[in-house]
Scaffold this motif. Structure first.
Motif, PDB file in Angstrom:
ATOM      1  N   ARG A  60     -62.425 -57.552  -5.283  1.00 21.70           N
ATOM      2  CA  ARG A  60     -63.093 -57.779  -4.001  1.00 21.70           C
ATOM      3  C   ARG A  60     -63.099 -59.261  -3.660  1.00 21.70           C
ATOM      4  O   ARG A  60     -62.863 -59.652  -2.518  1.00 21.70           O
ATOM      5  CB  ARG A  60     -64.522 -57.241  -4.075  1.00 21.70           C
ATOM      6  CG  ARG A  60     -65.297 -57.364  -2.744  1.00 21.70           C
ATOM      7  CD  ARG A  60     -66.721 -56.862  -2.922  1.00 21.70           C
ATOM      8  NE  ARG A  60     -67.455 -57.657  -3.883  1.00 21.70           N
ATOM      9  CZ  ARG A  60     -67.975 -58.866  -3.581  1.00 21.70           C
ATOM     10  NH1 ARG A  60     -67.832 -59.384  -2.387  1.00 21.70           N
ATOM     11  NH2 ARG A  60     -68.634 -59.526  -4.512  1.00 21.70           N
ATOM     12  N   LYS A  61     -63.341 -60.105  -4.663  1.00 24.09           N
ATOM     13  CA  LYS A  61     -63.345 -61.545  -4.411  1.00 24.09           C
ATOM     14  C   LYS A  61     -61.960 -62.038  -4.012  1.00 24.09           C
ATOM     15  O   LYS A  61     -61.825 -62.922  -3.161  1.00 24.09           O
ATOM     16  CB  LYS A  61     -63.829 -62.297  -5.653  1.00 24.09           C
ATOM     17  CG  LYS A  61     -65.310 -62.071  -5.954  1.00 24.09           C
ATOM     18  CD  LYS A  61     -65.714 -62.766  -7.242  1.00 24.09           C
ATOM     19  CE  LYS A  61     -67.190 -62.529  -7.542  1.00 24.09           C
ATOM     20  NZ  LYS A  61     -67.604 -63.151  -8.811  1.00 24.09           N
ATOM     21  N   GLU A  62     -60.938 -61.471  -4.620  1.00 28.64           N
ATOM     22  CA  GLU A  62     -59.580 -61.872  -4.256  1.00 28.64           C
ATOM     23  C   GLU A  62     -59.259 -61.485  -2.809  1.00 28.64           C
ATOM     24  O   GLU A  62     -58.541 -62.188  -2.102  1.00 28.64           O
ATOM     25  CB  GLU A  62     -58.560 -61.224  -5.201  1.00 28.64           C
ATOM     26  CG  GLU A  62     -58.534 -61.831  -6.587  1.00 28.64           C
ATOM     27  CD  GLU A  62     -57.398 -61.266  -7.411  1.00 28.64           C
ATOM     28  OE1 GLU A  62     -56.498 -60.637  -6.830  1.00 28.64           O
ATOM     29  OE2 GLU A  62     -57.395 -61.470  -8.645  1.00 28.64           O
ATOM     30  N   ALA A  63     -59.829 -60.329  -2.389  1.00 33.80           N
ATOM     31  CA  ALA A  63     -59.540 -59.860  -1.028  1.00 33.80           C
ATOM     32  C   ALA A  63     -60.328 -60.623   0.020  1.00 33.80           C
ATOM     33  O   ALA A  63     -59.843 -60.845   1.137  1.00 33.80           O
ATOM     34  CB  ALA A  63     -59.834 -58.365  -0.927  1.00 33.80           C
ATOM     35  N   GLU A  91     -62.184 -63.765  -0.387  1.00 31.69           N
ATOM     36  CA  GLU A  91     -62.315 -65.216  -0.467  1.00 31.69           C
ATOM     37  C   GLU A  91     -60.953 -65.888  -0.395  1.00 31.69           C
ATOM     38  O   GLU A  91     -59.910 -65.236  -0.383  1.00 31.69           O
ATOM     39  CB  GLU A  91     -63.027 -65.589  -1.774  1.00 31.69           C
ATOM     40  CG  GLU A  91     -64.453 -65.050  -1.851  1.00 31.69           C
ATOM     41  CD  GLU A  91     -65.134 -65.452  -3.155  1.00 31.69           C
ATOM     42  OE1 GLU A  91     -64.539 -66.264  -3.904  1.00 31.69           O
ATOM     43  OE2 GLU A  91     -66.243 -64.954  -3.433  1.00 31.69           O
ATOM     44  N   LYS A  92     -60.996 -67.207  -0.335  1.00 34.51           N
ATOM     45  CA  LYS A  92     -59.753 -67.977  -0.273  1.00 34.51           C
ATOM     46  C   LYS A  92     -58.958 -67.777  -1.558  1.00 34.51           C
ATOM     47  O   LYS A  92     -59.536 -67.567  -2.625  1.00 34.51           O
ATOM     48  CB  LYS A  92     -60.060 -69.460  -0.116  1.00 34.51           C
ATOM     49  CG  LYS A  92     -60.731 -69.794   1.214  1.00 34.51           C
ATOM     50  CD  LYS A  92     -61.017 -71.280   1.279  1.00 34.51           C
ATOM     51  CE  LYS A  92     -61.699 -71.641   2.610  1.00 34.51           C
ATOM     52  NZ  LYS A  92     -61.996 -73.098   2.700  1.00 34.51           N
ATOM     53  N   PRO A  93     -57.651 -67.881  -1.487  1.00 34.59           N
ATOM     54  CA  PRO A  93     -56.829 -67.678  -2.687  1.00 34.59           C
ATOM     55  C   PRO A  93     -57.186 -68.633  -3.815  1.00 34.59           C
ATOM     56  O   PRO A  93     -57.215 -68.242  -4.981  1.00 34.59           O
ATOM     57  CB  PRO A  93     -55.401 -67.905  -2.191  1.00 34.59           C
ATOM     58  CG  PRO A  93     -55.460 -67.574  -0.737  1.00 34.59           C
ATOM     59  CD  PRO A  93     -56.816 -68.001  -0.257  1.00 34.59           C
ATOM     60  N   THR A  94     -57.495 -69.904  -3.457  1.00 30.41           N
ATOM     61  CA  THR A  94     -57.830 -70.869  -4.518  1.00 30.41           C
ATOM     62  C   THR A  94     -59.131 -70.502  -5.195  1.00 30.41           C
ATOM     63  O   THR A  94     -59.280 -70.629  -6.410  1.00 30.41           O
ATOM     64  CB  THR A  94     -57.929 -72.284  -3.929  1.00 30.41           C
ATOM     65  OG1 THR A  94     -58.869 -72.273  -2.838  1.00 30.41           O
ATOM     66  CG2 THR A  94     -56.576 -72.749  -3.402  1.00 30.41           C
ATOM     67  N   THR A  95     -60.083 -70.011  -4.389  1.00 28.68           N
ATOM     68  CA  THR A  95     -61.365 -69.588  -4.968  1.00 28.68           C
ATOM     69  C   THR A  95     -61.186 -68.346  -5.821  1.00 28.68           C
ATOM     70  O   THR A  95     -61.778 -68.216  -6.905  1.00 28.68           O
ATOM     71  CB  THR A  95     -62.381 -69.324  -3.866  1.00 28.68           C
ATOM     72  OG1 THR A  95     -62.503 -70.493  -3.042  1.00 28.68           O
ATOM     73  CG2 THR A  95     -63.738 -68.982  -4.451  1.00 28.68           C
ATOM     74  N   ALA A  96     -60.341 -67.430  -5.359  1.00 29.67           N
ATOM     75  CA  ALA A  96     -60.072 -66.210  -6.118  1.00 29.67           C
ATOM     76  C   ALA A  96     -59.421 -66.531  -7.457  1.00 29.67           C
ATOM     77  O   ALA A  96     -59.726 -65.920  -8.490  1.00 29.67           O
ATOM     78  CB  ALA A  96     -59.183 -65.272  -5.306  1.00 29.67           C
ATOM     79  N   ALA A  97     -58.531 -67.527  -7.463  1.00 31.92           N
ATOM     80  CA  ALA A  97     -57.873 -67.934  -8.714  1.00 31.92           C
ATOM     81  C   ALA A  97     -58.880 -68.492  -9.702  1.00 31.92           C
ATOM     82  O   ALA A  97     -58.807 -68.243 -10.914  1.00 31.92           O
ATOM     83  CB  ALA A  97     -56.790 -68.962  -8.419  1.00 31.92           C
ATOM     84  N   GLU A 114     -53.867 -57.418 -16.984  1.00 35.49           N
ATOM     85  CA  GLU A 114     -53.271 -56.732 -15.837  1.00 35.49           C
ATOM     86  C   GLU A 114     -54.276 -56.735 -14.700  1.00 35.49           C
ATOM     87  O   GLU A 114     -55.239 -55.956 -14.707  1.00 35.49           O
ATOM     88  CB  GLU A 114     -52.891 -55.302 -16.205  1.00 35.49           C
ATOM     89  CG  GLU A 114     -51.853 -55.211 -17.297  1.00 35.49           C
ATOM     90  CD  GLU A 114     -51.510 -53.763 -17.655  1.00 35.49           C
ATOM     91  OE1 GLU A 114     -51.984 -52.859 -16.942  1.00 35.49           O
ATOM     92  OE2 GLU A 114     -50.792 -53.550 -18.644  1.00 35.49           O
ATOM     93  N   GLY A 115     -54.112 -57.620 -13.750  1.00 35.77           N
ATOM     94  CA  GLY A 115     -55.027 -57.695 -12.619  1.00 35.77           C
ATOM     95  C   GLY A 115     -56.421 -58.065 -13.060  1.00 35.77           C
ATOM     96  O   GLY A 115     -56.646 -59.138 -13.626  1.00 35.77           O
ATOM     97  N   ASP A 116     -57.358 -57.137 -12.824  1.00 36.59           N
ATOM     98  CA  ASP A 116     -58.747 -57.412 -13.192  1.00 36.59           C
ATOM     99  C   ASP A 116     -59.117 -56.816 -14.540  1.00 36.59           C
ATOM    100  O   ASP A 116     -60.283 -56.677 -14.870  1.00 36.59           O
ATOM    101  CB  ASP A 116     -59.682 -56.871 -12.117  1.00 36.59           C
ATOM    102  CG  ASP A 116     -59.521 -55.362 -11.928  1.00 36.59           C
ATOM    103  OD1 ASP A 116     -58.537 -54.813 -12.483  1.00 36.59           O
ATOM    104  OD2 ASP A 116     -60.362 -54.755 -11.271  1.00 36.59           O
TER     105      ASP A 116
END
Length: 691
Positions: A545-548, A550-556, A581-583
């Motif tokens: 959900r955070k990756e979807a 928030e900003k990509p840098t924040t998600a990273a 694998e992903g999350d």
């Protein structure tokens, strides 16, 4: 090894040689070798005393290995001794005069014979004068003549070479820098040369050998080192006599003659015929010696020795015969039968009797002292090979004694020839390398070092039981060099393998487990391993959900934080990360990397430690899994258990559970769990694991 052989197989002798040489039993030495101990230099008078004694006791030869000081006179005494010398000569003159007149009085010398005896007396007087002159002015010539009479005096006058560390380990019968063959022979070799029927240095395939054929037929082969030296070895103790014993013998002989002179003045020899009188025989022996030495007449040597023995024999017979009893008896008869003398006259006769008895007591005492040292020197010196010099460390006298011992007995150290040195060094090194080549690098070095020391000790100890010297340093150096080569190669290989293991498994396990893997070298990076393991899938429910949103840098950053936090807990628990694998992060217990026992119990404890992370969900399964590494995937786990663990972790959100576990994993956990009826896989059931 070639360098070691070049520098050490000479052989170069040092502390290692000295250590093992000290362990060898001393070799027997010929009794005939005798060292006459002096200080750094000897007085010419001492040399004269020694030559006189050696002549009397028939020594075989004398090697003079010391400097001679005061060479202008063979008599180097104190003022008292000089007075004594004059006293002896003048007493001899008076004794000769008294003997002549006694002979005339008794009628044994007729008036017709008197001029002949007077001429002889004048001749003896002139000889006494010449002796005094020669003692104080012509001592050098006198000493040379005494050496001619002895006949086997060899003067060294040079300093022999030692090893580089200043120790005496080698001797050489020849002077290496001499131009002529005769000049090359050292005094010891010259003195013994007459005993050799044949002697020569032979050059054989393995080196030089001094070949000696004794007159008795005995053959002696003495191996030489590459410089032509004999390695002396460890002989037993050489017999030795201090120079003071020869001085004392001369002094005791003088003291005996003085006692005889004093006794003669008291009439002790009045009833003894001139032919049997010890004082006359003593004077004769003394005159004989002086004349023999002054003229250098070696032909008279045997006659003088015989007359000397006759003198000592007559002295013994006189002192322990009836002479004293007869003289005392005569005095007592005179004293008892004399009626015309006053008390003073009787007292004077009694005093003369007592003085005579005292003179016999003194003579016996001096005779006992003279006999004791005479017997001692006779037993020590007779037929001895004498070496005169100082016996301080590494002295010329010790050098000559070692050389004489080697030439007479052949007892010496035999250096192992070069090809055998190579053979034993290579074979020993190969055996050691075959033993250690399969070990780990540190064990290769430690075991190789220990085995090299043991091999060197074996060769060193073998030297203590034999005369063959193969430097253990060569064995040790060769074996250790091979060990270092193997150690270096293994270190390079193991270093490269360690780097590969670190790259492959560094991100999968904790540093503690990684060090164990590197030490053992297993599992190999290239192999795929199968093991029964417990797989835990850890899912961060908020991460996608955070990756979807928030900003990509924040998600990273969120994903990195999730991975770092999970890895820390996983590593502390001793588990292995087997992929991301992903999350979802996969970790295992019981993989080939961690080899954990009670994997299900440890998995449950790990999940409990992570339970404070509310957004994390867990799926757990157990079973056979395959583990492998590749550049593309890194270290990963594959198999049905890994798939089902991921599926269960994904189902936790829909089923509102924190941790789902299969029956295979739950069996060992032994915790009551709620069965999820709507979720099953054929005959397997799934449970919600209580936290």
């Amino acid at each position: 090894m070639f360098l070691l052989n070049y520098y050490l197989a000479g052989p170069k002798l040092g502390r290692v040689y000295d250590f093992f040489l000290d362990l060898r039993a001393p070799q027997p030495v010929p009794r005939e070798i005798l060292i006459i101990k002096t200080s750094e230099s000897a007085e010419s008078g001492d040399v004269f005393c020694v030559l006189t004694a050696l002549t009397e006791f028939d020594a075989s030869c004398l090697i003079l290995e010391t400097g001679v000081s005061g060479f202008s006179s063979s008599f180097t005494g104190s003022k008292a001794e000089i007075r004594e010398k004059f006293h002896d000569e003048y007493y001899l003159l008076g004794s000769n005069i008294r003997t002549l007149f006694d002979g005339i009085r008794r009628g044994s010398v007729t008036p017709v014979q008197a001029p002949q005896y007077i001429e002889r007396l004048i001749e003896l007087t002139e000889q006494g004068r010449d002796r005094l002159v020669s003692v104080f002015t012509d001592g050098d010539e006198y000493l040379f003549r005494s050496a001619e009479v002895f006949g086997n005096l060899f003067v060294s006058g040079e300093r022999y070479s030692l090893d580089r560390d200043g120790k005496l380990r080698r001797v050489n019968p020849f002077h290496p820098e001499a131009r002529l063959p005769e000049e090359a022979k050292l005094p010891v070799y010259q003195s013994l040369e007459s005993r050799f029927a044949s002697s020569q240095i032979e050059s054989l395939e393995h080196g030089q050998v001094l070949y000696l054929l004794m007159s008795s037929g005995k053959e002696i082969d003495i191996p030489l080192d590459r410089d032509g030296n004999i390695i002396a070895g460890k002989p037993g103790a050489f017999r030795s006599v201090d120079i003071a014993m020869f001085r004392e013998y001369e002094e005791k002989d003088r003291a005996m003659r003085r006692a005889l002179i004093e006794a003669d003045e008291l009439g002790a020899f009045s009833q003894t015929s001139p032919d049997d009188s010890p004082v006359i025989l003593g004077n004769y022996v003394f005159d004989f010696r002086e004349e023999m030495f002054r003229k250098g007449n070696a032909q008279k040597r045997g006659d003088w020795i015989a007359s000397r023995n006759d003198y000592l024999k007559s002295l013994d017979e006189f002192l322990y015969g009836p002479a004293e009893m007869n003289l005392v008896k005569g005095y007592e008869e005179v004293i008892a039968g004399e009626k015309s003398l006053s008390k003073e006259g009787i007292a004077k006769l009694t005093n003369m009797r007592d003085q005579l008895i005292g003179s016999f007591s003194v003579m016996r005492e001096k005779h006992s002292e003279l006999t004791e040292i005479h017997v001692f020197l006779r037993d020590e010196v007779f037929n001895s090979f004498c070496i005169m010099g100082t016996v301080s460390g590494n002295s010329n006298a010790e050098y000559s004694a070692l050389l004489a011992n080697a030439l007479l007995t052949g007892n010496c150290i035999k250096p192992v020839i070069t090809r055998y040195v190579f053979f034993f060094s290579i074979v020993t090194a190969l055996i050691i390398l075959l033993i250690i080549h399969r070990l780990r690098p540190l064990l290769v070095f430690s075991c190789g070092l220990v085995l090299s020391l043991l091999a060197a000790a074996v060769f060193g100890l073998s030297f203590t039981f034999s005369a063959y010297w193969l430097d253990p340093s060569i064995i040790f150096g060769t074996s250790l060099s091979g060990t270092l080569v193997i150690f270096g190669c293994k270190k390079i290989i193991s270093g490269a393998e360690a780097r590969r293991l670190h790259i492959a498994y560094g991100e999968a396990v904790s540093p503690v487990i990684l060090r164990r893997i590197i030490r053992s070298g297993k599992p190999l990076v290239t192999e795929t391993s199968v093991a029964s393991a417990v797989v835990i899938a850890i899912k961060d429910c908020e991460l996608l959900r955070k990756e979807a949103l928030e900003k990509p840098t924040t998600a990273a950053k969120h994903k990195k934080t999730f991975y770092i936090e999970a890895r820390k807990i996983i590593f502390n628990a001793g588990a292995v990360i087997a992929g991301c694998e992903g999350d979802i992060i996969l970790c295992c217990f019981g993989s080939p990397l961690d080899l954990a026992k009670d994997a299900s119990v440890k998995a449950y404890e790990l999940i409990k430690k992570m339970s404070d992370k509310n957004q994390w969900r867990f799926g757990v399964d157990a079973g056979a899994c395959s583990f492998s590494w590749s550049k593309e995937t890194g270290f990963c786990v594959s198999g049905r258990a890994a798939v089902r663990a991921k599926v269960l972790a994904s189902k936790t959100v829909r089923l509102k559970a924190r941790a789902l576990v299969t029956s295979a994993a739950l069996t060992d956990i032994k915790k009551s769990a709620k069965r999820i009826g709507a979720l099953h896989d054929e005959n397997d059931f799934f449970y919600e694991l209580p936290l």
